[in-house]
Design an enzyme around this catalytic site. Structure first.
Site, PDB file in Angstrom:
ATOM      1  N   GLY A  20      -0.307   1.604 -12.391  1.00  0.00           N
ATOM      2  CA  GLY A  20      -1.293   1.181 -11.398  1.00  0.00           C
ATOM      3  C   GLY A  20      -1.423   2.164 -10.244  1.00  0.00           C
ATOM      4  O   GLY A  20      -1.137   3.359 -10.377  1.00  0.00           O
ATOM      5  N   GLY A  23       2.432   3.220  -9.483  1.00  0.00           N
ATOM      6  CA  GLY A  23       3.130   3.914 -10.570  1.00  0.00           C
ATOM      7  C   GLY A  23       2.453   5.224 -10.960  1.00  0.00           C
ATOM      8  O   GLY A  23       3.126   6.256 -11.092  1.00  0.00           O
ATOM      9  N   PHE A 228       4.762  -4.757  10.439  1.00  0.00           N
ATOM     10  CA  PHE A 228       4.552  -4.094  11.734  1.00  0.00           C
ATOM     11  C   PHE A 228       3.194  -3.382  11.771  1.00  0.00           C
ATOM     12  O   PHE A 228       2.492  -3.428  12.775  1.00  0.00           O
ATOM     13  CB  PHE A 228       5.678  -3.075  12.005  1.00  0.00           C
ATOM     14  CG  PHE A 228       6.841  -3.659  12.755  1.00  0.00           C
ATOM     15  CD1 PHE A 228       7.562  -4.715  12.233  1.00  0.00           C
ATOM     16  CD2 PHE A 228       7.222  -3.143  13.988  1.00  0.00           C
ATOM     17  CE1 PHE A 228       8.643  -5.258  12.920  1.00  0.00           C
ATOM     18  CE2 PHE A 228       8.290  -3.676  14.693  1.00  0.00           C
ATOM     19  CZ  PHE A 228       9.006  -4.737  14.160  1.00  0.00           C
ATOM     20  N   VAL A 272     -13.242  -4.641  10.995  1.00  0.00           N
ATOM     21  CA  VAL A 272     -13.661  -5.961  10.527  1.00  0.00           C
ATOM     22  C   VAL A 272     -12.479  -6.725   9.930  1.00  0.00           C
ATOM     23  O   VAL A 272     -12.579  -7.915   9.644  1.00  0.00           O
ATOM     24  CB  VAL A 272     -14.825  -5.798   9.521  1.00  0.00           C
ATOM     25  CG1 VAL A 272     -14.419  -4.914   8.347  1.00  0.00           C
ATOM     26  CG2 VAL A 272     -15.346  -7.113   8.990  1.00  0.00           C
ATOM     27  N   GLY A 273     -11.343  -6.060   9.807  1.00  0.00           N
ATOM     28  CA  GLY A 273     -10.136  -6.735   9.302  1.00  0.00           C
ATOM     29  C   GLY A 273      -9.429  -5.878   8.286  1.00  0.00           C
ATOM     30  O   GLY A 273     -10.072  -5.130   7.552  1.00  0.00           O
ATOM     31  N   PHE A 274      -8.102  -5.977   8.266  1.00  0.00           N
ATOM     32  CA  PHE A 274      -7.379  -5.172   7.274  1.00  0.00           C
ATOM     33  C   PHE A 274      -7.461  -5.818   5.904  1.00  0.00           C
ATOM     34  O   PHE A 274      -7.613  -7.022   5.761  1.00  0.00           O
ATOM     35  CB  PHE A 274      -5.917  -4.940   7.697  1.00  0.00           C
ATOM     36  CG  PHE A 274      -5.059  -6.189   7.824  1.00  0.00           C
ATOM     37  CD1 PHE A 274      -4.625  -6.887   6.701  1.00  0.00           C
ATOM     38  CD2 PHE A 274      -4.659  -6.639   9.082  1.00  0.00           C
ATOM     39  CE1 PHE A 274      -3.816  -8.012   6.818  1.00  0.00           C
ATOM     40  CE2 PHE A 274      -3.853  -7.769   9.209  1.00  0.00           C
ATOM     41  CZ  PHE A 274      -3.440  -8.451   8.074  1.00  0.00           C
ATOM     42  N   CYS A 278      -1.373  -4.824  -0.044  1.00  0.00           N
ATOM     43  CA  CYS A 278      -0.023  -5.004   0.516  1.00  0.00           C
ATOM     44  C   CYS A 278       0.074  -5.887   1.758  1.00  0.00           C
ATOM     45  O   CYS A 278       0.910  -6.793   1.806  1.00  0.00           O
ATOM     46  CB  CYS A 278       0.564  -3.648   0.865  1.00  0.00           C
ATOM     47  SG  CYS A 278       1.092  -2.758  -0.592  1.00  0.00           S
TER      48      CYS A 278
HETATM   49  C1  UDX Z   1      -0.353   0.123   3.363  1.00  0.00           C
HETATM   50  C2  UDX Z   1       0.742   0.894   4.087  1.00  0.00           C
HETATM   51  O1  UDX Z   1       0.145   1.769   5.054  1.00  0.00           O
HETATM   52  C3  UDX Z   1       1.582   1.685   3.094  1.00  0.00           C
HETATM   53  O2  UDX Z   1       2.663   2.330   3.755  1.00  0.00           O
HETATM   54  C4  UDX Z   1       2.113   0.737   2.027  1.00  0.00           C
HETATM   55  O3  UDX Z   1       2.845   1.457   1.047  1.00  0.00           O
HETATM   56  C5  UDX Z   1       0.993  -0.032   1.374  1.00  0.00           C
HETATM   57  O4  UDX Z   1       0.216  -0.717   2.369  1.00  0.00           O
HETATM   58  P1  UDX Z   1      -2.730   0.740   2.318  1.00  0.00           P
HETATM   59  O5  UDX Z   1      -2.901  -0.739   2.206  1.00  0.00           O
HETATM   60  O6  UDX Z   1      -2.987   1.582   1.111  1.00  0.00           O
HETATM   61  O7  UDX Z   1      -1.222   1.064   2.760  1.00  0.00           O
HETATM   62  O8  UDX Z   1      -3.666   1.311   3.474  1.00  0.00           O
HETATM   63  P2  UDX Z   1      -3.581   1.379   5.089  1.00  0.00           P
HETATM   64  O9  UDX Z   1      -4.029   2.715   5.506  1.00  0.00           O
HETATM   65  O10 UDX Z   1      -2.266   0.931   5.598  1.00  0.00           O
HETATM   66  O11 UDX Z   1      -4.712   0.356   5.542  1.00  0.00           O
HETATM   67  C6  UDX Z   1      -4.605  -1.035   5.326  1.00  0.00           C
HETATM   68  C7  UDX Z   1      -5.794  -1.746   5.926  1.00  0.00           C
HETATM   69  O12 UDX Z   1      -5.743  -1.731   7.349  1.00  0.00           O
HETATM   70  C8  UDX Z   1      -7.149  -1.135   5.549  1.00  0.00           C
HETATM   71  O13 UDX Z   1      -8.082  -2.153   5.291  1.00  0.00           O
HETATM   72  C9  UDX Z   1      -7.543  -0.350   6.780  1.00  0.00           C
HETATM   73  O14 UDX Z   1      -8.929  -0.186   6.896  1.00  0.00           O
HETATM   74  C10 UDX Z   1      -6.974  -1.252   7.874  1.00  0.00           C
HETATM   75  N1  UDX Z   1      -6.693  -0.532   9.120  1.00  0.00           N
HETATM   76  C11 UDX Z   1      -5.730   0.431   9.158  1.00  0.00           C
HETATM   77  C12 UDX Z   1      -7.410  -0.856  10.269  1.00  0.00           C
HETATM   78  O15 UDX Z   1      -8.279  -1.726  10.257  1.00  0.00           O
HETATM   79  N2  UDX Z   1      -7.123  -0.189  11.432  1.00  0.00           N
HETATM   80  C13 UDX Z   1      -6.156   0.778  11.505  1.00  0.00           C
HETATM   81  O16 UDX Z   1      -5.944   1.330  12.603  1.00  0.00           O
HETATM   82  C14 UDX Z   1      -5.445   1.099  10.333  1.00  0.00           C
HETATM   83  P1  ADP Z   2       0.192  -1.606  -7.867  1.00  0.00           P
HETATM   84  O1  ADP Z   2      -0.839  -1.456  -6.780  1.00  0.00           O
HETATM   85  O2  ADP Z   2       1.446  -2.278  -7.393  1.00  0.00           O
HETATM   86  O3  ADP Z   2       0.465  -0.320  -8.578  1.00  0.00           O
HETATM   87  P2  ADP Z   2      -1.515  -2.490 -10.073  1.00  0.00           P
HETATM   88  O4  ADP Z   2      -2.038  -3.855 -10.338  1.00  0.00           O
HETATM   89  O5  ADP Z   2      -2.456  -1.386  -9.732  1.00  0.00           O
HETATM   90  O6  ADP Z   2      -0.402  -2.665  -8.931  1.00  0.00           O
HETATM   91  O7  ADP Z   2      -0.666  -1.989 -11.340  1.00  0.00           O
HETATM   92  C1  ADP Z   2       0.322  -2.727 -11.987  1.00  0.00           C
HETATM   93  C2  ADP Z   2       0.277  -2.398 -13.473  1.00  0.00           C
HETATM   94  O8  ADP Z   2       1.417  -3.007 -14.115  1.00  0.00           O
HETATM   95  C3  ADP Z   2      -0.949  -2.938 -14.220  1.00  0.00           C
HETATM   96  O9  ADP Z   2      -1.638  -1.862 -14.837  1.00  0.00           O
HETATM   97  C4  ADP Z   2      -0.369  -3.911 -15.280  1.00  0.00           C
HETATM   98  O10 ADP Z   2      -1.059  -3.866 -16.515  1.00  0.00           O
HETATM   99  C5  ADP Z   2       1.050  -3.368 -15.439  1.00  0.00           C
HETATM  100  N1  ADP Z   2       2.006  -4.353 -15.964  1.00  0.00           N
HETATM  101  C6  ADP Z   2       2.230  -5.606 -15.519  1.00  0.00           C
HETATM  102  N2  ADP Z   2       3.219  -6.190 -16.244  1.00  0.00           N
HETATM  103  C7  ADP Z   2       3.636  -5.277 -17.162  1.00  0.00           C
HETATM  104  C8  ADP Z   2       4.651  -5.265 -18.185  1.00  0.00           C
HETATM  105  N3  ADP Z   2       5.431  -6.328 -18.407  1.00  0.00           N
HETATM  106  N4  ADP Z   2       4.788  -4.160 -18.938  1.00  0.00           N
HETATM  107  C9  ADP Z   2       4.003  -3.080 -18.722  1.00  0.00           C
HETATM  108  N5  ADP Z   2       3.049  -3.009 -17.758  1.00  0.00           N
HETATM  109  C10 ADP Z   2       2.863  -4.090 -16.987  1.00  0.00           C
END
Ligand code: UDX
Ligand code: ADP
Length: 472
Positions: A20, A23, A228, A272-274, A278
């Site tokens: 994904g 990975g 945080f 507009v919101g995060f 994650c």
């Molecule tokens: C986040 C963490 O940053 C990363 O370390 C973790 O591994 C996964 O989660 P990600 O979700 O990919 O990463 O993007 P990020 O840049 O953190 O933005 C998250 C959300 O917050 C987005 O929707 C972004 O637009 C929003 N954001 C971020 C804001 O609205 N304002 C900001 O100042 C920063």
């Molecule tokens: P992330 O953002 O955490 O990488 P994703 O949803 O993008 O999450 O990717 C997770 C991947 O794991 C998917 O492609 C899904 O098909 C795969 N997956 C889930 N369960 C299994 C499993 N048991 N064996 C192999 N692949 C798996």
């Protein structure tokens, strides 16, 4: 659990379960930087694996194509043969999805560990000899305990060490984050196992950035970091509402507070919101953990970060409605951007999903343009949002999408005959648009609601638009 002496500290073969957003890029970087290590990424989804083996990778991430093409066929491969991948590797990363549970105990909060558990069981079944199992997926604290128990139970012929190595990459900047991480965190109990993973990263990451901790600190640090970061966004978004009421400007406030070295300038962009896979998931997970451990005050404290984010998304739609004379019914709104942030095709938890849902519930007609998100994905997201919690039946949702959602192949077509534009992702190209032309093709008054403040310096009011941003 294992004879730690027998654990090799120089790893030759790695398998990653889960191809994904985490990975795929992480393993591509390891393969790129460590040509001496064979890296196999396995996934149960054959379509995803086929895409990783093609010229059209399943995820859009600047710089990823080059790295994958450089290593693929040399020491990086993608396969659906999960058993074989596990069997041949000395180190197995678990990088599968851990969505928020939608059923049973902890629904809406706890992480669904079904996929992680299935991986652990498969690893236990297939393995022989010694293996190091690395948790890469974000997991609740003490998941390693469960993984360890599964690995050591049953008829496995192998012995295992479990490490926690949470990923901190952010989408859109994943390659830079992987190339030069602020830190790499490795939690574990066995010095040899930790050393083996440290040695891999040491191929390109300075040693002082390789932090080692115990397993539980590592698991908790990931949730805490995301909580945080999200808290900063919710804090500045809370202030944005006050700015709109007081004629303060949230970007000026952010700049003013950000110059205080104790606060720092990053992650203070009001929006507009995060969104993303994650932030919300990890905070809800943290909330659930606090409740589970009898800490309701701590749970309530963190839950407010998500509540504020929900408020910010609702507030944006309310502002559109109020400004447009309290109705958007049968009005066309050009939606610019659907991804949860720029430079990704990921829409998970994107604010756009909720804004578009609420506008559709108000019977607006949407014309959506996003440079990278496929139309099918947008339809799936809207279908889910409209039927979630019974807002509409699936037939009603289907009809609403068919009737009121169109897709444009650029900003100008999306704006043509529109009563308003809503900017929901901060794609750079939006600032390069010819706004004089946009103004000409729109209905008047021509409203622009900028959910990312990316058009703030474009003098849109001078050009005749009714322009509204966030927090000013
Ligand atoms: C986040 C963490 O940053 C990363 O370390 C973790 O591994 C996964 O989660 P990600 O979700 O990919 O990463 O993007 P990020 O840049 O953190 O933005 C998250 C959300 O917050 C987005 O929707 C972004 O637009 C929003 N954001 C971020 C804001 O609205 N304002 C900001 O100042 C920063
Ligand atoms: P992330 O953002 O955490 O990488 P994703 O949803 O993008 O999450 O990717 C997770 C991947 O794991 C998917 O492609 C899904 O098909 C795969 N997956 C889930 N369960 C299994 C499993 N048991 N064996 C192999 N692949 C798996």
């Amino acid at each position: 659990m294992s004879d730690t002496q027998a654990i090799p500290t120089e790893i030759k073969r790695i398998c990653c379960i889960g191809a994904g957003y985490v990975g795929g890029p992480t393993m591509a970087m390891i393969a790129h930087k460590c040509p001496q290590i064979d890296v196999t990424v396995v996934d149960i989804n054959p379509q995803r694996i086929a895409q990783w083996n093609s010229d059209e990778l399943p995820i859009y991430e600047p710089g990823l194509d080059e790295i994958v093409k450089e290593a693929r066929g040399r020491n990086l491969s993608f396969s659906t043969n999960v058993d074989q991948g596990i069997d041949q590797a000395e180190m197995v990363f678990i990088s599968v999805n851990t969505p928020t549970k939608t059923f049973g105990v902890g629904a809406g909060r706890a992480a669904n560990l079904e996929y992680v558990e299935k991986c652990a069981r498969q690893i236990a079944r297939v393995s022989t000899g010694h293996k190091i199992v690395v948790e890469k997926s974000t997991l609740p604290v003490r998941t390693a305990e469960a993984v360890k128990r599964i690995l050591s139970s049953g008829e496995t012929k192998a012995s295992f060490q479990v490490l926690s190595n949470p990923e901190f990459l952010a989408e859109g900047t994943a390659i830079d984050d992987l190339l030069a991480p602020d830190r790499v965190l490795i939690g574990g109990e066995c010095a040899n196992a930790i050393e083996s993973l440290v040695n891999i990263y040491a191929n390109w990451v300075p040693r002082e950035r390789l932090l080692t901790t115990n397993l539980w600190s590592s698991e908790l640090s990931k949730l805490t970091a995301n909580a945080f970061l999200a808290q900063r966004v919710s804090s500045i978004n809370a202030i944005s509402a006050l700015c709109e009421a007081t004629e303060a400007d949230v970007d000026e406030v952010a700049r003013a507070i950000g110059t205080d070295s104790r606060i720092g300038p990053k992650f203070l962009k009001s929006s507009v919101g995060f969104g993303g896979s994650c932030f919300q998931k990890d905070i809800l997970n943290l909330v659930y953990l606090c409740e589970y451990f009898g800490l309701p005050e701590v749970a309530n404290y963190w839950e407010q970060v998500v509540a504020m984010n929900d408020y910010q998304k609702r507030r944006f739609v309310t502002r559109i409605l109020r400004t447009m004379f309290n109705t958007v019914s049968d009005k066309k709104i050009g939606i610019w951007g659907f991804a949860f942030k720029k430079d990704t095709n990921d829409t998970r938890e994107s604010a756009a999903i909720y804004v578009c849902r609420d506008l559709l519930l108000e019977k607006a007609r949407l014309d959506i343009y996003d440079p990278k998100v496929p139309q099918d994905q947008i339809k799936r997201d809207l279908m889910w949002a409209l039927t979630d919690q019974g807002a509409m039946s699936s037939e009603q949702a289907q009809a609403a999408i068919e009737e009121n959602v169109r897709f444009a192949d650029g900003c100008l077509p999306s704006a043509t005959d529109a009563h308003a534009i809503a900017v929901l992702t901060e794609w750079d190209e939006f600032a390069d648009v010819d706004f004089q032309a946009v103004h000409q093709v729109m209905k008047k008054p021509a409203f622009v609601f900028d959910g990312r403040n990316v058009l703030k310096d474009m003098d849109l009011r001078q050009l005749g638009f009714d322009y509204y941003g966030i927090g000013f």
